[in-house]
Write a protein that holds these residues in place. Structure first.
Motif, PDB file in Angstrom:
ATOM      1  N   PRO A  56       0.782  -1.238   0.000  1.00 49.75           N
ATOM      2  CA  PRO A  56       0.000   0.000   0.000  1.00 49.75           C
ATOM      3  C   PRO A  56       0.816   1.292   0.000  1.00 49.75           C
ATOM      4  CG  PRO A  56      -0.363  -1.259   2.029  1.00 49.75           C
ATOM      5  CD  PRO A  56       0.539  -2.060   1.163  1.00 49.75           C
ATOM      6  N   ASP A  57       2.069   1.248   0.412  1.00 53.25           N
ATOM      7  CA  ASP A  57       2.890   2.450   0.422  1.00 53.25           C
ATOM      8  C   ASP A  57       3.655   2.654  -0.886  1.00 53.25           C
ATOM      9  OD1 ASP A  57       2.078   3.084   2.993  1.00 53.25           O
ATOM     10  OD2 ASP A  57       3.703   1.929   3.909  1.00 53.25           O
ATOM     11  N   ALA A  58       3.593   1.663  -1.777  1.00 56.27           N
ATOM     12  CA  ALA A  58       4.324   1.749  -3.041  1.00 56.27           C
ATOM     13  C   ALA A  58       3.586   2.655  -4.026  1.00 56.27           C
ATOM     14  CB  ALA A  58       4.495   0.361  -3.643  1.00 56.27           C
ATOM     15  N   HIS A  59       4.354   3.373  -4.812  1.00 54.80           N
ATOM     16  CA  HIS A  59       3.807   4.190  -5.900  1.00 54.80           C
ATOM     17  C   HIS A  59       3.962   3.369  -7.170  1.00 54.80           C
ATOM     18  CE1 HIS A  59       3.502   7.880  -3.520  1.00 54.80           C
ATOM     19  NE2 HIS A  59       4.581   7.417  -2.900  1.00 54.80           N
ATOM     20  N   ARG A  60       2.858   3.089  -7.846  1.00 53.12           N
ATOM     21  CA  ARG A  60       2.872   2.247  -9.046  1.00 53.12           C
ATOM     22  C   ARG A  60       2.512   3.075 -10.270  1.00 53.12           C
ATOM     23  NH1 ARG A  60       5.162  -2.587  -7.733  1.00 53.12           N
ATOM     24  NH2 ARG A  60       4.277  -3.384  -5.824  1.00 53.12           N
ATOM     25  N   TYR A  61       3.172   2.820 -11.370  1.00 50.90           N
ATOM     26  CA  TYR A  61       2.814   3.489 -12.613  1.00 50.90           C
ATOM     27  C   TYR A  61       2.124   2.495 -13.541  1.00 50.90           C
ATOM     28  CZ  TYR A  61       7.257   1.586 -14.374  1.00 50.90           C
ATOM     29  OH  TYR A  61       8.296   0.759 -14.730  1.00 50.90           O
ATOM     30  N   GLY A  62       1.518   3.014 -14.608  1.00 46.19           N
ATOM     31  CA  GLY A  62       0.671   2.210 -15.473  1.00 46.19           C
ATOM     32  C   GLY A  62       1.289   0.933 -15.996  1.00 46.19           C
ATOM     33  N   LEU A  63       2.483   1.014 -16.582  1.00 43.46           N
ATOM     34  CA  LEU A  63       3.111  -0.180 -17.147  1.00 43.46           C
ATOM     35  C   LEU A  63       3.395  -1.212 -16.065  1.00 43.46           C
ATOM     36  CD1 LEU A  63       4.085  -1.447 -19.764  1.00 43.46           C
ATOM     37  CD2 LEU A  63       6.321  -0.393 -19.364  1.00 43.46           C
ATOM     38  N   ASP A  64       3.786  -0.751 -14.903  1.00 45.60           N
ATOM     39  CA  ASP A  64       4.024  -1.642 -13.763  1.00 45.60           C
ATOM     40  C   ASP A  64       2.725  -2.352 -13.381  1.00 45.60           C
ATOM     41  OD1 ASP A  64       5.545  -2.751 -11.638  1.00 45.60           O
ATOM     42  OD2 ASP A  64       4.947  -1.139 -10.289  1.00 45.60           O
ATOM     43  N   LEU A  65       1.637  -1.602 -13.313  1.00 45.23           N
ATOM     44  CA  LEU A  65       0.334  -2.199 -12.971  1.00 45.23           C
ATOM     45  C   LEU A  65      -0.145  -3.154 -14.057  1.00 45.23           C
ATOM     46  CD1 LEU A  65      -1.390   0.906 -11.393  1.00 45.23           C
ATOM     47  CD2 LEU A  65      -0.773  -1.214 -10.213  1.00 45.23           C
ATOM     48  N   MET A  66       0.110  -2.824 -15.318  1.00 45.91           N
ATOM     49  CA  MET A  66      -0.269  -3.732 -16.404  1.00 45.91           C
ATOM     50  C   MET A  66       0.463  -5.067 -16.252  1.00 45.91           C
ATOM     51  SD  MET A  66      -0.441  -1.038 -19.600  1.00 45.91           S
ATOM     52  CE  MET A  66       0.036  -2.276 -20.762  1.00 45.91           C
ATOM     53  N   ARG A  67       1.751  -4.989 -15.954  1.00 44.69           N
ATOM     54  CA  ARG A  67       2.563  -6.202 -15.789  1.00 44.69           C
ATOM     55  C   ARG A  67       2.084  -7.032 -14.596  1.00 44.69           C
ATOM     56  NH1 ARG A  67       6.587  -7.116 -12.522  1.00 44.69           N
ATOM     57  NH2 ARG A  67       6.871  -4.931 -11.987  1.00 44.69           N
ATOM     58  N   LEU A  68       1.800  -6.373 -13.476  1.00 43.18           N
ATOM     59  CA  LEU A  68       1.421  -7.086 -12.252  1.00 43.18           C
ATOM     60  C   LEU A  68       0.005  -7.655 -12.294  1.00 43.18           C
ATOM     61  CD1 LEU A  68       3.029  -4.647  -9.673  1.00 43.18           C
ATOM     62  CD2 LEU A  68       3.765  -6.990 -10.170  1.00 43.18           C
ATOM     63  N   THR A  69      -0.903  -6.989 -13.011  1.00 44.43           N
ATOM     64  CA  THR A  69      -2.297  -7.452 -13.064  1.00 44.43           C
ATOM     65  C   THR A  69      -2.584  -8.308 -14.288  1.00 44.43           C
ATOM     66  OG1 THR A  69      -3.055  -5.492 -14.265  1.00 44.43           O
ATOM     67  CG2 THR A  69      -3.161  -5.419 -11.838  1.00 44.43           C
ATOM     68  N   GLY A  70      -1.777  -8.164 -15.327  1.00 40.47           N
ATOM     69  CA  GLY A  70      -2.049  -8.861 -16.579  1.00 40.47           C
ATOM     70  C   GLY A  70      -3.138  -8.184 -17.407  1.00 40.47           C
ATOM     71  N   LEU A  71      -3.516  -6.972 -17.012  1.00 45.21           N
ATOM     72  CA  LEU A  71      -4.571  -6.249 -17.721  1.00 45.21           C
ATOM     73  C   LEU A  71      -3.981  -5.405 -18.847  1.00 45.21           C
ATOM     74  CD1 LEU A  71      -6.645  -4.960 -14.668  1.00 45.21           C
ATOM     75  CD2 LEU A  71      -7.177  -6.898 -16.151  1.00 45.21           C
ATOM     76  N   PRO A  72      -4.677  -5.337 -19.990  1.00 46.80           N
ATOM     77  CA  PRO A  72      -4.220  -4.442 -21.053  1.00 46.80           C
ATOM     78  C   PRO A  72      -4.530  -2.991 -20.693  1.00 46.80           C
ATOM     79  CG  PRO A  72      -6.274  -5.495 -21.698  1.00 46.80           C
ATOM     80  CD  PRO A  72      -5.860  -6.107 -20.374  1.00 46.80           C
ATOM     81  N   SER A  73      -3.871  -2.074 -21.361  1.00 42.31           N
ATOM     82  CA  SER A  73      -4.053  -0.655 -21.053  1.00 42.31           C
ATOM     83  C   SER A  73      -5.495  -0.201 -21.221  1.00 42.31           C
ATOM     84  CB  SER A  73      -3.127   0.204 -21.917  1.00 42.31           C
ATOM     85  OG  SER A  73      -3.440   0.039 -23.289  1.00 42.31           O
ATOM     86  N   GLY A  74      -6.206  -0.740 -22.198  1.00 44.71           N
ATOM     87  CA  GLY A  74      -7.592  -0.359 -22.437  1.00 44.71           C
ATOM     88  C   GLY A  74      -8.535  -0.780 -21.326  1.00 44.71           C
ATOM     89  N   THR A  75      -8.114  -1.701 -20.495  1.00 44.44           N
ATOM     90  CA  THR A  75      -8.885  -2.112 -19.320  1.00 44.44           C
ATOM     91  C   THR A  75      -8.364  -1.409 -18.079  1.00 44.44           C
ATOM     92  OG1 THR A  75      -9.313  -4.276 -20.308  1.00 44.44           O
ATOM     93  CG2 THR A  75      -9.596  -4.100 -17.915  1.00 44.44           C
TER      94      THR A  75
END
Length: 110
Positions: free
Chosen positions: A18-37
């Motif tokens: 919860p204290d980490a700052h995440r950016y979009g590409l990092d979140l895409m990699r960790l969730t497996g979600l495409p950018s459009g989702t």
């Protein structure tokens, strides 16, 4: 807030640190979600006050890349996310079939 599977994936990743700052590409990699989702989910969470978003303070020319937008759960967002994921887990009955101790190939990972 409607908790869909993509929303639950994003919340789970953000709650893991919860204290980490995440950016979009990092979140895409960790969730497996495409950018459009992913980005509509981030926009909904930000609009609900669950997520704070701030641009990285860098010089893109000196860094050799565009500035990143970092996302982090707010205190309210973290509490709401924990509650929403707990409610989701409680609502899903543990009635999955037995696979002899192993999940079949291609089984969804929770």
């Amino acid at each position: 807030m409607r908790i869909t599977i993509p929303v639950a994936k994003v919340l789970a990743v953000l709650l893991a640190e919860p204290d980490a700052h995440r950016y979009g590409l990092d979140l895409m990699r960790l969730t497996g979600l495409p950018s459009g989702t992913l980005y509509p989910v981030l926009h909904r969470l930000s609009g609900a006050g669950w997520l704070a978003a701030d641009w990285e303070a860098i010089d893109p020319v000196a860094a050799g890349r565009p500035a990143r937008r970092y996302y982090q759960l707010t205190a309210v967002g973290a509490a709401q996310a924990r509650r929403a994921l707990a409610d989701l887990r409680a609502a899903i009955p543990d009635s999955r079939p037995s696979w002899g101790g192993a999940e079949p190939t291609g089984a969804p990972a929770w």
